[in-house]
Design a protein around this motif. Structure first.
Motif, short mmCIF file in Angstrom:
data_model
loop_
_atom_site.label_atom_id
_atom_site.label_comp_id
_atom_site.label_asym_id
_atom_site.label_seq_id
_atom_site.Cartn_x
_atom_site.Cartn_y
_atom_site.Cartn_z
N HIS A 60 0.73 -1.17 0.12
CA HIS A 60 0.01 0.04 -0.08
C HIS A 60 0.89 1.62 -0.06
O HIS A 60 0.65 2.14 -0.98
N VAL A 64 1.54 4.05 -3.07
CA VAL A 64 1.32 5.28 -2.80
C VAL A 64 2.23 6.26 -2.96
O VAL A 64 2.26 7.38 -3.45
N THR A 115 -5.08 8.35 0.96
CA THR A 115 -5.58 7.08 0.52
C THR A 115 -5.95 6.19 1.84
O THR A 115 -5.42 6.18 2.92
N ARG A 117 -7.63 2.18 2.91
CA ARG A 117 -7.74 0.83 2.59
C ARG A 117 -8.68 0.15 3.47
O ARG A 117 -8.41 0.31 4.77
N LEU A 250 -8.61 6.74 -2.90
CA LEU A 250 -7.61 7.77 -3.14
C LEU A 250 -8.17 9.18 -3.46
O LEU A 250 -8.86 9.22 -4.55
N ARG A 273 -4.48 4.19 6.57
CA ARG A 273 -4.45 5.41 5.79
C ARG A 273 -3.01 5.60 5.44
O ARG A 273 -2.23 5.55 6.27
#
Length: 303
Positions: A60, A64, A115, A117, A250, A273
């Motif tokens: 992740h 990003v 972002t 998840r 996002l 995050r």
């Protein structure tokens, strides 16, 4: 090994939001695919990708990072994860962002992108609502535009949903979270209207971290805040996302607000995050935001 994808974009509301398909997010995505995703975020303000269960914290954050340098997890809260950029947003910890806000506006360099998840979701509720602050500005009457173009506000982490707006979490956890959240006090003066550094749009910088408007007393500040904030949260400017396992959202933190709806009682809801470092907001007349208390270099300068 690089991963080849074909990104497709499907708008999900008129004001903002799109679902991306045909992509498996990864730190190894080709540059052209990352550029398409970034362009989609700028164009739609919010994009959501379903079916990304393969992502762990490292992947992740690695993906990003392709969008820009990362912040640390938070200016005051320790994420407690192996990947330092991860901030758990955990209802059982007392962390329920159930009021309208733009992330971390109490520092002089709020994140450019956020972002989120989905890890643990309640069987019902727990949606997130997003608002387009560029559309909100564009829809203001001309007289209000003239007023807000020169208006400045003070933002602070000592004025937050964890006290005034939070739904009470497990016993003692909301208070514990608030103590950590305000371990260092930050205050920053931001223009109410900033010029977006990539799109050139004028966007409203409001949300629940505002303590007052400069030059206005408390009563007038609250009245003015309620007026302006009501333009941001008009239903025509919003989209509501119903999360599913494996979703990752996002969004452009410089052009949006969001609200996590706390309508799931004591059921667990956990997100992770990661945020991309932002720049200092610039007003319509070219003035830059000013930090008046607290130094956020360690937060905003991480990679």
């Amino acid at each position: 090994m690089s991963v080849t994808t074909s990104v497709d974009t499907r708008p999900i509301a008129g004001a903002l939001g799109a679902e991306l398909t045909g992509v498996r997010l990864s730190p190894d995505l080709p540059d052209e695919e990352v550029a398409r995703i970034r362009a989609a975020i700028l164009a739609h303000k919010l994009v959501v990708v379903r079916g990304q269960d393969h992502l762990d914290d490292r992947a992740h954050a690695g993906f990003v990072r392709r969008l820009g340098p990362l912040t640390t997890a938070h200016p005051t809260i320790t994420g407690g994860q192996e990947e330092a950029a991860i901030l758990p947003v955990d209802s059982e910890r007392g962390n329920r962002a159930n009021s309208w806000h733009t992330d971390v506006t109490f520092v002089d360099r709020p994140p450019a992108f956020t972002t989120l998840r989905a890890l643990v979701l309640p069987p019902f509720g727990g949606d997130t609502v997003f608002a387009n602050t560029a559309a909100a500005y564009a829809g203001l009457p001309e007289g209000l535009k003239t007023l807000v173009d020169g208006l400045w506000a003070e933002h602070s982490n000592d004025y937050d949903y964890a006290t005034a707006h939070a739904t009470t979490g497990p016993e003692g956890r909301t208070e514990e979270y608030q103590q950590e959240f305000t371990a260092t006090i930050y205050k920053t003066h931001h223009p109410v209207v900033r010029v977006h550094p990539e799109t050139g749009e004028r966007t409203l910088v409001l949300g629940h971290f505002i303590t007052k408007f400069l030059g206005y007393n408390g009563v007038d500040s609250r009245t003015l805040f309620d007026l302006l904030q009501s333009h941001v949260t008009r239903l025509e400017n919003t989209v509501r996302w119903r999360w599913a396992p494996g979703d990752i959202a996002l969004w452009d933190n410089r052009a949006t607000q969001h609200y996590a709806v706390a309508d799931y009682g004591d059921l667990p809801r956990t997100m992770h995050r990661v945020t991309v470092a932002g720049d200092v907001p610039v007003s319509v007349d070219g003035k830059r935001s000013v930090a008046v208390e607290g130094n956020a270099d360690a937060y905003a300068g991480a990679s």
